[in-house]
Design a protein around this motif. Structure first.
Motif, PDB file in Angstrom:
ATOM      1  N   ALA A  76      -7.980 -10.683   1.709  1.00  0.00           N
ATOM      2  CA  ALA A  76      -8.523 -10.048   0.504  1.00  0.00           C
ATOM      3  C   ALA A  76      -8.115  -8.578   0.451  1.00  0.00           C
ATOM      4  CB  ALA A  76     -10.042 -10.180   0.479  1.00  0.00           C
ATOM      5  N   PHE A  77      -8.170  -7.907   1.569  1.00  0.00           N
ATOM      6  CA  PHE A  77      -7.797  -6.489   1.619  1.00  0.00           C
ATOM      7  C   PHE A  77      -6.351  -6.314   1.171  1.00  0.00           C
ATOM      8  CE2 PHE A  77      -6.747  -2.352   3.236  1.00  0.00           C
ATOM      9  CZ  PHE A  77      -7.941  -1.654   3.249  1.00  0.00           C
ATOM     10  N   TYR A  78      -5.476  -7.120   1.725  1.00  0.00           N
ATOM     11  CA  TYR A  78      -4.058  -7.028   1.372  1.00  0.00           C
ATOM     12  C   TYR A  78      -3.840  -7.347  -0.105  1.00  0.00           C
ATOM     13  CZ  TYR A  78       0.972  -7.186   1.859  1.00  0.00           C
ATOM     14  OH  TYR A  78       2.310  -6.916   1.712  1.00  0.00           O
ATOM     15  N   ARG A  79      -4.561  -8.321  -0.634  1.00  0.00           N
ATOM     16  CA  ARG A  79      -4.432  -8.712  -2.036  1.00  0.00           C
ATOM     17  C   ARG A  79      -4.827  -7.561  -2.962  1.00  0.00           C
ATOM     18  NH1 ARG A  79      -7.822 -12.908  -2.072  1.00  0.00           N
ATOM     19  NH2 ARG A  79      -6.352 -14.088  -0.834  1.00  0.00           N
ATOM     20  N   PHE A  80      -5.883  -6.830  -2.614  1.00  0.00           N
ATOM     21  CA  PHE A  80      -6.373  -5.753  -3.470  1.00  0.00           C
ATOM     22  C   PHE A  80      -5.661  -4.426  -3.243  1.00  0.00           C
ATOM     23  CE2 PHE A  80      -9.973  -8.571  -4.127  1.00  0.00           C
ATOM     24  CZ  PHE A  80     -10.291  -8.336  -5.457  1.00  0.00           C
ATOM     25  N   VAL A  81      -5.316  -4.133  -1.984  1.00  0.00           N
ATOM     26  CA  VAL A  81      -4.795  -2.801  -1.650  1.00  0.00           C
ATOM     27  C   VAL A  81      -3.281  -2.796  -1.446  1.00  0.00           C
ATOM     28  CG1 VAL A  81      -5.081  -0.831  -0.077  1.00  0.00           C
ATOM     29  CG2 VAL A  81      -7.036  -2.273  -0.611  1.00  0.00           C
ATOM     30  N   GLY A  82      -2.731  -3.913  -1.012  1.00  0.00           N
ATOM     31  CA  GLY A  82      -1.280  -3.984  -0.809  1.00  0.00           C
ATOM     32  C   GLY A  82      -0.828  -3.653   0.597  1.00  0.00           C
ATOM     33  N   THR A 108      -2.446  -3.741   4.989  1.00  0.00           N
ATOM     34  CA  THR A 108      -3.505  -4.292   5.834  1.00  0.00           C
ATOM     35  C   THR A 108      -4.577  -3.219   6.087  1.00  0.00           C
ATOM     36  OG1 THR A 108      -2.520  -3.625   7.930  1.00  0.00           O
ATOM     37  CG2 THR A 108      -1.835  -5.778   7.027  1.00  0.00           C
ATOM     38  N   PRO A 109      -5.759  -3.648   6.500  1.00  0.00           N
ATOM     39  CA  PRO A 109      -6.798  -2.665   6.823  1.00  0.00           C
ATOM     40  C   PRO A 109      -6.379  -1.706   7.934  1.00  0.00           C
ATOM     41  CG  PRO A 109      -7.743  -4.864   6.677  1.00  0.00           C
ATOM     42  CD  PRO A 109      -6.262  -5.016   6.575  1.00  0.00           C
ATOM     43  N   ARG A 110      -5.659  -2.219   8.920  1.00  0.00           N
ATOM     44  CA  ARG A 110      -5.185  -1.344  10.007  1.00  0.00           C
ATOM     45  C   ARG A 110      -4.226  -0.275   9.487  1.00  0.00           C
ATOM     46  NH1 ARG A 110      -7.369  -2.897  14.423  1.00  0.00           N
ATOM     47  NH2 ARG A 110      -7.463  -5.057  15.009  1.00  0.00           N
ATOM     48  N   GLU A 111      -3.327  -0.681   8.616  1.00  0.00           N
ATOM     49  CA  GLU A 111      -2.396   0.292   8.029  1.00  0.00           C
ATOM     50  C   GLU A 111      -3.152   1.347   7.226  1.00  0.00           C
ATOM     51  OE1 GLU A 111       1.584  -2.502   7.408  1.00  0.00           O
ATOM     52  OE2 GLU A 111      -0.011  -2.552   5.898  1.00  0.00           O
ATOM     53  N   TYR A 112      -4.139   0.896   6.465  1.00  0.00           N
ATOM     54  CA  TYR A 112      -4.940   1.827   5.664  1.00  0.00           C
ATOM     55  C   TYR A 112      -5.680   2.806   6.574  1.00  0.00           C
ATOM     56  CZ  TYR A 112      -8.244   3.571   2.220  1.00  0.00           C
ATOM     57  OH  TYR A 112      -8.982   4.388   1.390  1.00  0.00           O
ATOM     58  N   LYS A 113      -6.278   2.289   7.630  1.00  0.00           N
ATOM     59  CA  LYS A 113      -7.015   3.136   8.569  1.00  0.00           C
ATOM     60  C   LYS A 113      -6.080   4.142   9.234  1.00  0.00           C
ATOM     61  CE  LYS A 113     -10.270   2.875  12.401  1.00  0.00           C
ATOM     62  NZ  LYS A 113     -11.009   1.988  13.306  1.00  0.00           N
ATOM     63  N   ALA A 114      -4.890   3.688   9.617  1.00  0.00           N
ATOM     64  CA  ALA A 114      -3.915   4.575  10.250  1.00  0.00           C
ATOM     65  C   ALA A 114      -3.478   5.673   9.293  1.00  0.00           C
ATOM     66  CB  ALA A 114      -2.711   3.781  10.742  1.00  0.00           C
ATOM     67  N   GLN A 115      -3.264   5.343   8.038  1.00  0.00           N
ATOM     68  CA  GLN A 115      -2.867   6.344   7.038  1.00  0.00           C
ATOM     69  C   GLN A 115      -3.958   7.395   6.861  1.00  0.00           C
ATOM     70  OE1 GLN A 115      -1.976   4.346   3.365  1.00  0.00           O
ATOM     71  NE2 GLN A 115      -0.057   3.485   4.124  1.00  0.00           N
ATOM     72  N   HIS A 116      -5.203   6.970   6.872  1.00  0.00           N
ATOM     73  CA  HIS A 116      -6.298   7.905   6.657  1.00  0.00           C
ATOM     74  C   HIS A 116      -6.676   8.662   7.924  1.00  0.00           C
ATOM     75  CE1 HIS A 116      -6.400   5.965   2.820  1.00  0.00           C
ATOM     76  NE2 HIS A 116      -7.105   6.981   2.397  1.00  0.00           N
TER      77      HIS A 116
END
Length: 139
Positions: free
Chosen positions: A119-125, A127-135
């Protein structure tokens, strides 16, 4: 695309959508938002369309019709949208840096890590890990 037998999903209007009067649709839209968003029922892993319909005193076809017409998505996507929004806030928070993905998934209402990731990938494009690493690099 033919190799994997993938076809584009056709947009269909459910026949029962026209059975709900505009007045009832307005009323149910407000009540659905109140229950799902304000009361944060999306965090409940077991909060199904059937339970929502029972809470509203209506049936699942009406709930489905309202969610499809007024929110432009199916019930699962509607619920997951709010789960992912909350996950985004958690993953970008300095206070929640040490949380595991399983913990975040559980906190926002997903039954398992796989459905959270999908679901995360579908909405954000990403993975959650990638998002966390970016932030993490922005903090």
């Amino acid at each position: 695309m033919a190799k994997y037998n993938i076809t584009e999903k056709k947009k269909r209007n459910a026949t029962y959508c026209s059975l709900v009067s505009p007045e009832l649709m307005d009323e149910l839209e407000v009540k659905i938002s109140d229950i799902v968003v304000k009361k944060k029922k999306y965090k409940d892993k077991n909060y199904t369309a059937r339970r929502l319909a029972m809470d509203l005193g209506t049936n699942t076809r009406y709930v489905s019709a309202v969610v499809n017409v007024r929110f432009g998505m199916n019930y699962t996507s509607f619920i997951n949208k709010y789960r992912i929004q909350e996950a985004l806030a958690i993953l970008s928070s300095k206070q929640q840096v040490r949380l595991r993905m399983e913990d975040v998934s559980d906190m926002v209402g997903f039954a398992n890590r796989q459905s959270f990731y999908a679901a995360f990938y579908r909405f954000v494009g990403i993975t959650p890990r990638e998002y966390k690493a970016q932030h993490a690099t922005k903090q």
